[in-house]
Design an enzyme around this catalytic site. Structure first.
Site, mmCIF file in Angstrom:
data_model
loop_
_atom_site.group_PDB
_atom_site.id
_atom_site.type_symbol
_atom_site.label_atom_id
_atom_site.label_comp_id
_atom_site.label_asym_id
_atom_site.label_seq_id
_atom_site.Cartn_x
_atom_site.Cartn_y
_atom_site.Cartn_z
ATOM 1 N N ASP A 39 3.886 -10.291 -1.535
ATOM 2 C CA ASP A 39 2.781 -9.542 -1.336
ATOM 3 C C ASP A 39 2.139 -10.137 0.054
ATOM 4 O OD1 ASP A 39 0.884 -7.275 -3.019
ATOM 5 O OD2 ASP A 39 -0.275 -8.352 -1.373
ATOM 6 N N ASP A 62 5.287 -10.055 4.985
ATOM 7 C CA ASP A 62 4.830 -8.945 5.765
ATOM 8 C C ASP A 62 6.103 -8.109 5.627
ATOM 9 O OD1 ASP A 62 4.152 -6.868 7.345
ATOM 10 O OD2 ASP A 62 3.684 -8.370 9.008
ATOM 11 N N VAL A 63 6.090 -6.909 5.141
ATOM 12 C CA VAL A 63 7.275 -6.212 5.100
ATOM 13 C C VAL A 63 7.648 -5.407 6.347
ATOM 14 C CG1 VAL A 63 6.979 -5.990 2.526
ATOM 15 C CG2 VAL A 63 6.201 -4.104 3.804
ATOM 16 N N ASN A 89 7.839 -1.635 -3.376
ATOM 17 C CA ASN A 89 6.508 -1.072 -3.962
ATOM 18 C C ASN A 89 5.407 -1.242 -2.727
ATOM 19 O OD1 ASN A 89 4.420 -0.039 -5.895
ATOM 20 N ND2 ASN A 89 3.872 -2.251 -5.395
ATOM 21 N N TYR A 160 0.605 9.071 5.746
ATOM 22 C CA TYR A 160 0.951 8.522 4.349
ATOM 23 C C TYR A 160 1.945 9.504 3.842
ATOM 24 C CZ TYR A 160 0.934 6.842 -0.458
ATOM 25 O OH TYR A 160 1.105 6.458 -1.564
ATOM 26 N N LYS A 164 6.107 8.794 2.988
ATOM 27 C CA LYS A 164 6.608 8.725 1.685
ATOM 28 C C LYS A 164 7.559 9.916 1.493
ATOM 29 C CE LYS A 164 4.128 5.369 -0.313
ATOM 30 N NZ LYS A 164 4.950 4.179 -0.882
ATOM 31 N N THR A 195 -5.055 2.486 -9.071
ATOM 32 C CA THR A 195 -4.639 1.316 -8.384
ATOM 33 C C THR A 195 -5.721 1.048 -7.423
ATOM 34 O OG1 THR A 195 -3.617 2.775 -6.700
ATOM 35 C CG2 THR A 195 -2.108 1.961 -8.546
#
Length: 450
Positions: A39, A62-63, A89, A160, A164, A195
């Site tokens: 994370d 850091d993805v 995720n 967003y 996705k 969430t």
């Protein structure tokens, strides 16, 4: 369906400090896996890892950074000697609620660099590790977390939705590429789930939870643990032949298209303990599916395709099973098109008759699941087969929206009648798919298990 057996597997979950990621890490750890909880917030990830015990580690990642991702994979291999599963995720959104024309380049890229290009980089790195040099690896699984926003535009959350939607295309393309290496790639598309991200929208006044729940056929916002169950299925051996699938877990939101809100959900009946009976209808592939359920020591009743040729006969047969067993947990329709018929109308009429008979039982008891297998291979002509699959899929989606108020879920699996389709039918019929309804899962080419 028993939970995934993941003993000794090394799993990386990104975005694991909270929400869906944390619930997934917890579930996979309970299934026996060694988990890397990765994370951006390394401290929260460390807290989560400590809760799971010494077999698990945390990693600050850091993805959006290629070097940070590379270090994450290296840490997993150093700690556990292997990499078996990646759960992509990690995600972010823009909380400002601005139209796309008011975004600048940096704000647009900030969302896509995590949700899409970061997922793509992580997926390619995972594939390289799992495939090994010259394809000599042990295989593995990649599960991408998309969103219900991938299926429809969300005004004021445009970046967003775009990111996705890209995850869906990434999943399908990478699945085709990875299949030869024994690596499976699938995605789950959650709807509204409790969430941190959804909590922030509620806190900002941009989401009314009661209003959101009223638009969901199942009548409620999902729980992270429900999405984790879908991820665990796709990551584990129970989906060993499934690749390229997109599984919506959104309470029926993606399927619903009415101009009015869905019917208010009634208080569902509580299934008695003895109601663990699954009814599977259909010769050939249906018998194979019934065998899968039997392997779990579940109570299974198999009915031949002949009973599905007459709706009244089938309804009588289902009523008899209801009286005999006291409750029906699931009805799986794998009956296919009528024998000797190649027409589009008879094939769809059978689907309607089976669904009507199943609905009479399940809606009457106010619990259970209906799952339909959609093939179309017996129809004469590719055009007719395509029309049949789309029409049958929409029939199931409509049933899901109409039956949700009665506490009944309806889903379908479309594709070739192989082990992957059987595995997906099995999952959707079970309680672990509690937030899945109105989903038509396309199961494509299967993966050779290594």
């Amino acid at each position: 369906m028993p939970r995934a057996r993941m003993s000794g597997k090394a799993v990386i979950v990104t975005g694991a400090a909270a929400g869906i990621g944390r619930a997934t890490a917890r579930l996979l750890a309970a299934c026996g896996a060694h988990v890397v909880l990765a994370d951006l917030d390394g401290d929260r990830a460390a807290e989560a890892a400590a809760e799971l015990g010494p077999r698990h580690i945390a990693f600050a990642v850091d993805v959006a950074s290629k070097s940070s991702l590379a270090a994450m994979f290296a840490a997993c291999r150093e700690a556990f000697g292997r990499i078996d599963v990646l759960v992509n995720n990690a995600g972010r959104t823009d909380q400002r609620g601005l139209p796309l024309l008011d975004h600048d380049r940096s704000s647009f890229e900030a969302v896509l660099s995590v949700n899409l290009s970061g997922a793509a980089m992580a997926g390619r790195m995972a594939l390289a590790h799992m495939a090994g040099e010259e394809g000599a690896g042990e295989g593995g699984a990649i599960v991408n977390v998309a969103s219900g926003a991938a299926f429809r535009a969300l005004p004021l959350r445009g970046s967003y939705s775009a990111s996705k939607a890209g995850v869906l295309g990434l999943t399908r393309a990478l699945a085709d590429e990875a299949r030869a290496h024994g690596v499976r790639v699938n995605a789950v598309a959650p709807g509204f789930v409790h969430t941190d991200l959804v909590g922030a929208l509620i806190a900002a006044g941009r989401l009314d939870p009661a209003e959101a729940a009223a638009k969901i056929p199942l009548g409620r916002i999902g729980r992270p643990e429900e999405i984790a169950e879908v991820i665990a299925f796709l990551a584990g051996p129970a989906a060993s032949r499934v690749s390229g699938a997109i599984l919506a877990a959104d309470g029926g939101s993606q399927a619903f298209g009415g101009s009015r809100p869905p019917a208010a959900v009634e208080v569902a009946a509580v299934a008695p303990a003895e109601a663990a009976t699954t009814i599977v209808i259909g010769d050939g592939f249906g018998e194979t599916c019934a065998g899968t359920f039997w392997n779990d020591d579940a109570r299974v009743v198999w009915l031949p395709s002949d009973v599905a040729t007459d709706g009244l006969v089938l309804r009588s047969a289902l009523d008899e099973q209801l009286r005999r067993h006291g409750g029906i947990a699931a009805i799986v329709d794998a009956s296919g098109a009528p024998a000797g018929e190649a027409g589009l109308l008879p094939a769809l009429t059978r689907r309607f008759e089976v669904a009507r008979a199943a609905g009479h039982v399940l809606c009457g008891q106010r619990y259970g699941a209906f799952v339909s297998f959609i093939d179309g291979a017996t129809l004469a002509g590719a055009a007719e087969a395509a029309a049949y699959r789309d029409a049958a899929g929409m029939l199931v989606k409509t049933l899901a929206c109409e039956w949700a108020a009665k506490g009944v879920r309806a889903n379908a699996v479309a594709g070739a009648p192989g082990e992957g389709a059987c595995q997906t039918l099995h999952f959707l019929a079970g309680p672990q798919a509690s937030y899945c309804t109105g989903s038509v899962v396309e199961v494509g080419g299967e993966v050779d298990v290594r």
